[in-house]
Enzyme design. Structure first.
Site, mmCIF file in Angstrom:
data_model
loop_
_atom_site.group_PDB
_atom_site.id
_atom_site.type_symbol
_atom_site.label_atom_id
_atom_site.label_comp_id
_atom_site.label_asym_id
_atom_site.label_seq_id
_atom_site.Cartn_x
_atom_site.Cartn_y
_atom_site.Cartn_z
ATOM 1 N N GLU A 179 0.822 -1.217 0.000
ATOM 2 C CA GLU A 179 0.000 0.000 0.000
ATOM 3 C C GLU A 179 0.855 1.265 0.000
ATOM 4 O O GLU A 179 0.803 2.084 0.937
ATOM 5 C CB GLU A 179 -0.951 0.002 1.202
ATOM 6 C CG GLU A 179 -1.938 -1.128 1.136
ATOM 7 C CD GLU A 179 -3.089 -1.027 2.127
ATOM 8 O OE1 GLU A 179 -4.145 -1.599 1.849
ATOM 9 O OE2 GLU A 179 -2.926 -0.381 3.172
ATOM 10 N N GLU A 372 -5.515 -8.305 -1.148
ATOM 11 C CA GLU A 372 -6.233 -8.138 0.118
ATOM 12 C C GLU A 372 -7.688 -7.835 -0.190
ATOM 13 O O GLU A 372 -7.963 -6.956 -1.010
ATOM 14 C CB GLU A 372 -5.689 -6.961 0.946
ATOM 15 C CG GLU A 372 -4.356 -7.180 1.573
ATOM 16 C CD GLU A 372 -3.931 -6.021 2.473
ATOM 17 O OE1 GLU A 372 -4.810 -5.363 3.075
ATOM 18 O OE2 GLU A 372 -2.732 -5.784 2.556
#
Ligand code: BGP
Length: 475
Positions: A179, A372
């Protein structure tokens, strides 16, 4: 067949959220260790409350987490039982280089991950490795200021060279930074940034982002040189921003928010800074210290695939627009009145998943890997020990169906899908254990009490069936 042959089904974890064993095996201290559970966690993660050591009166959940450091063989066996094709995990940087700037790596740390990868292969599981998942040696923060310092590029190059060399043949899929856009939201967690009074926060964040982007390109180069079989991807906290309304100002607000996120992948996938980012840096007087070598490395070493996390879409409104605002997670925004939210206020939007998949595929034309996705929820253990997590099954069923539609109806190309936290683990955002994502329950509470025993939830057999039928049977 909806899902392609060899589609990589599995689950994803991060070292600091599951390993524990923070002071074992020669490991050094990392930023993620000193993020406490409780109300101050967010300020620490944002770099606004300086906490670089353990302080009295706080509980630090990463110290022991779910003790996977000692139980990984047992846990990976359960993943194997579910039929995982892949398991995404991250390397604790401080297991390999306890301070980050040593010349020689720590053999005990290297041996630990080697055995873990072997345990995966014994179960027929392909490891997918995040090189850094919110993870940075504290020493590199104290001595160098974290990723604001260009010297970290060299530390990172050293780390990845060791990893690619040592795990050649054992690991093929790699992600450089988890991320990466989290720098703009939780900069201490994402890049080890702590801000002093009066500093230009935005300038430092983009400087750190540049250093990470260059480091990521170097990793791609080094990884391909050491083993041409390596597939190296970037990783984005995704979730398209919708305009709150069709008012042009709201549409523009959404466009700007989307660009803030795309910026990172634009560089990693296309190899150069997009015009809108260059203009913004110029306008705001931000010098990121771009060198000619940086430009070359970025241009010549773009990623092989695009990976991302998806939990929900987001919604943007112009300042003048009257609407309810939310701080559901690290991304603040307008509240979407059409969507229901999780117990933690995260909007639930399976169609938004399909939209996000299309947006990323249209923009980059590189294979996508969802690394995810999942529902953080409170579970109830029944008298007989069973856990009937139908809400989790529902969430995943709808999202997998949306992903299937993106593949079969829209032609999106995909490599795989890993759910977040296949085994309950510590929440990155809140430090809680009670925000559970797993198919496997872990007996541990928010204060660190519990036996750490593992047990299967209802979703365990459900996901096993999904994988066994390659996504055909979602019932
Ligand atoms: C992502 C992180 C993960 C993970 C997940 C869920 O941002 O990459 O580390 O934790 O979100 O978030 P949370 O743990 O806050 O529920």
């Amino acid at each position: 067949m909806a899902f392609p042959e060899g589609f990589l089904w599995g689950g994803a974890t991060a070292a600091n959220q599951c390993e524990g064993g923070y002071n074992e095996g020669g490991r050094g201290l990392a930023n993620v260790d000193v993020m406490p559970h409780g109300p101050e966690r967010r300020a620490v993660g944002a770099g606004l409350r300086k906490m670089l050591d353990f302080e009295d009166g706080y509980y630090y959940p990463a110290q022991n987490a779910i003790d996977m450091y000692h139980r990984y063989r047992e846990d990976i066996k359960l993943f194997g039982e579910m039929g995982f094709k892949t398991y995404r995990l991250s390397i604790g940087w401080t297991r390999i280089f306890p301070n980050g700037d040593e010349d020689e790596p720590n053999e005990e740390g290297l041996a630990f991950y080697e055995d873990l990868f072997r345990a995966c292969h014994e179960q027929g599981i392909e490891p997918l490795v995040t090189i850094t998942h919110f993870d940075l040696p504290i020493h590199l923060i104290k001595e160098y200021g974290g990723w604001r310092n260009r010297k970290l590029i060299d530390m990172y190059k050293k780390l990845v060279t060791v990893l690619f060399t040592r795990y050649k043949g054992l690991v093929k899929y790699w992600l450089t930074f988890n991320e990466i856009n989290m720098i703009l939201h939780l900069p201490f967690m994402g890049a080890g940034l702590v801000f002093e009074e009066g500093e230009d926060k935005q300038a430092i964040e983009y400087l750190a982002a540049h250093n990470e982007l260059v480091a990521s390109a170097w990793a791609t180069k080094i990884g391909h040189e050491i083993d041409p079989e390596n597939k190296i991807g970037c990783m984005l906290a995704a979730g398209t921003y919708y305009p709150y309304s069709c008012k042009p100002e709201d549409v523009r607000a959404a466009q700007l928010e989307n660009q803030k996120n795309y910026f990172f992948v634009d560089v990693q996938s296309r190899g150069y800074y997009p015009a809108y980012a260059l203009k913004m840096l110029e306008r705001d007087g931000i010098d990121i210290g771009m060198t000619d070598e940086d430009k070359r490395v970025l241009a010549e070493n773009t990623v092989d695939f695009i990976s991302f996390s998806y939990y929900s879409t987001r919604c943007a409104a112009d300042e003048s627009t009257e609407c309810e605002r939310t701080q559901g997670n690290a991304f603040a925004g307008a509240k979407n009145p059409y969507l229901k939210a999780s117990q933690w206020g995260w909007a639930i939007d399976p169609l938004g998943f399909r939209i996000t998949l299309n947006d990323l595929w249209d923009r980059y034309q590189k294979p996508l890997f969802v690394v995810e996705n999942g529902l953080g929820a409170k579970d109830v253990v029944e008298q007989d020990g069973s856990i009937n997590d139908d809400y989790r099954i529902d969430y995943l069923r709808q999202h997998i169906a949306a992903m299937r539609d993106a593949i079969t109806e829209d032609g999106v190309e995909m490599l795989g899908y890993t759910t977040w936290g296949p085994i309950d683990l510590v929440s990155a955002g809140t430090g809680e254990m009670s925000k559970r994502y797993g198919f496997i329950y872990v007996d541990r509470d928010d204060a660190g009490n519990g036996t750490l025993a593992r047990s299967k939830k209802k979703s365990f057999d459900w996901y096993k069936k999904v994988i066994a039928t390659n996504g055909e049977d979602l019932s």
